[in-house]
Design an enzyme around this catalytic site. Structure first.
Site, PDB file in Angstrom:
ATOM      1  N   LYS A 298       0.165  -1.640  -0.411  1.00  0.00           N
ATOM      2  CA  LYS A 298       0.339   0.134   0.396  1.00  0.00           C
ATOM      3  C   LYS A 298       1.141   1.101  -0.125  1.00  0.00           C
ATOM      4  O   LYS A 298       1.081   2.393  -0.437  1.00  0.00           O
ATOM      5  CB  LYS A 298      -1.106   0.086   1.236  1.00  0.00           C
ATOM      6  CG  LYS A 298      -2.147  -0.913   1.002  1.00  0.00           C
ATOM      7  CD  LYS A 298      -2.936  -1.426   2.326  1.00  0.00           C
ATOM      8  CE  LYS A 298      -4.080  -2.416   2.251  1.00  0.00           C
ATOM      9  NZ  LYS A 298      -4.532  -2.823   3.189  1.00  0.00           N
TER      10      LYS A 298
ATOM     11  N   GLN B  24      -4.709  -1.497   9.735  1.00  0.00           N
ATOM     12  CA  GLN B  24      -5.037  -2.389   9.048  1.00  0.00           C
ATOM     13  C   GLN B  24      -5.176  -3.995   9.576  1.00  0.00           C
ATOM     14  O   GLN B  24      -5.320  -4.070  10.889  1.00  0.00           O
ATOM     15  CB  GLN B  24      -3.373  -3.062   8.800  1.00  0.00           C
ATOM     16  CG  GLN B  24      -2.844  -3.717   7.644  1.00  0.00           C
ATOM     17  CD  GLN B  24      -3.339  -3.903   6.895  1.00  0.00           C
ATOM     18  OE1 GLN B  24      -3.463  -3.236   5.811  1.00  0.00           O
ATOM     19  NE2 GLN B  24      -3.892  -5.321   6.064  1.00  0.00           N
TER      20      GLN B  24
ATOM     21  N   ASP C 244     -11.334   3.184   3.672  1.00  0.00           N
ATOM     22  CA  ASP C 244     -11.600   1.878   4.127  1.00  0.00           C
ATOM     23  C   ASP C 244     -13.012   1.775   4.095  1.00  0.00           C
ATOM     24  O   ASP C 244     -13.331   0.499   4.182  1.00  0.00           O
ATOM     25  CB  ASP C 244     -10.733   0.731   5.170  1.00  0.00           C
ATOM     26  CG  ASP C 244      -9.964  -0.235   5.245  1.00  0.00           C
ATOM     27  OD1 ASP C 244     -10.295  -0.067   3.727  1.00  0.00           O
ATOM     28  OD2 ASP C 244      -9.393  -1.030   5.844  1.00  0.00           O
TER      29      ASP C 244
END
Ligand code: NDP
Length: 280
Positions: free
Chosen positions: A50, A94, A117
């Site tokens: 990422k 994460q 997200d």
């Protein structure tokens, strides 16, 4: 018949190129903060990928690495600091978090305007209401693949196999918002094969290697395989038996090289979306 391959690598690369050009013209670098708690090797690889992609698109990336012993209060304090930081447009925690941490309050602590997200209840609610802003990255990638392959959704029967908060539910909501007639199947569904056979668009997100067989697929249907499963022999396979399904389907995504590459590209897009929305 052999299905057309929907090449996620190419679509993702094109999207990253478009985003890089857009960012270059903004006059500022959208900021992405990635929070990694603990030392899970798979999570570390995801975060590195990422970081690399975000830097490549011209974003300002900051990775905050916290020890595996980090307590809930310290993590929440870190998120509060990122919420208050004007240079941060997107915050990604994460997942999964170490077992002693409670995931839901952590996600709920992220400013919904920075929730790249798309998992905050406000963003999930907006998606469910048909008014999405920040949408979970993998489901967004699924929709972009359908669009790139010119697969119509309006009036089509879609079957989403899996009902997770991360993939199944948001994919179903996006397909519904795109005027498909959507069925969601899961581990308690009676006669999965029959449900699948009715679908013009079949999205598999179960995490069961090659569960969807060729004779579950309606001839000419589109199969989007979200699954990523590592077999004991090291091979990476999806949730659909690729060779069987491709002889029946009209179009199909491979694993690897299908949905996977889209996830990171969509994270970059969400960061740019968040940056622009926050600046009005
Ligand atoms: P979850 O484990 O959270 O959810 C799996 C879903 O599949 C559940 O709804 C479950 O049903 C259903 N399910 C499990 N077994 C069966 C079965 N035998 N029959 C019918 N339904 C079943 O997984 P995720 O949604 O997070 O991920 C799904 C897959 O997608 C995984 O392989 C994962 O690695 C992959 N993935 C890929 C990404 C990418 O970037 N390409 C990103 C995220 C995930 P129930 O709710 O009833 O338990």
């Amino acid at each position: 018949m052999s299905a057309a391959l929907i090449d996620g690598k190419t679509v993702a690369e094109a999207l990253r190129g478009v985003l890089a050009a857009k960012v270059a013209g903004l006059g500022f670098k959208p900021g992405l903060a990635v929070v990694l708690v603990g030392d899970d090797p798979a999570s570390a690889v995801y975060v590195r990928n990422k970081d690399r992609a975000a830097v490549g698109a011209g974003l300002a990336v900051r990775t905050i690495r916290l020890s595996a012993e980090t307590q809930q209060a310290a993590l929440l304090a870190q998120i509060a600091a990122l919420n208050a930081d004007p240079t941060v447009d997107g915050i990604l925690v994460q997942l999964p978090l170490p077992a002693h941490l409670d995931q839901k309050p952590v996600i709920a602590a992220i400013d919904p305007a920075k929730d790249v997200d798309g998992l905050h209840p406000v963003n999930a609610g907006r998606l469910a209401n048909g008014d999405p802003l920040l949408v979970p990255c993998t489901p967004l990638g699924v929709m972009k693949l359908l669009a790139a392959a010119s697969i119509p959704t309006r009036g089509r029967r879609a079957l989403v196999l899996g009902r997770s908060v991360l993939v199944g539910r948001p994919v179903a909501a996006l397909l519904l918002n795109a005027d498909a007639t959507v069925t969601v199947a899961h581990s308690r569904t009676a006669d999965l094969a029959a449900e699948c056979r009715r679908a013009d668009i079949l999205v598999a997100a179960v995490g069961r290697p090659e569960m969807v067989r060729g004779d579950w697929v309606k001839p000419g249907a589109t199969v989007i395989d979200v699954g990523i499963n590592r077999l004991p022999d090291g091979r990476l396979v999806g949730d659909a038996a690729f060779e069987e399904c491709r002889t029946v389907a009209g179009a199909i995504t491979p694993v690897p090289g299908g949905v996977g590459p889209m996830t990171i590209a969509c994270l970059l897009e969400n960061t740019v979306t968040a940056a622009l929305a926050r600046r009005g």
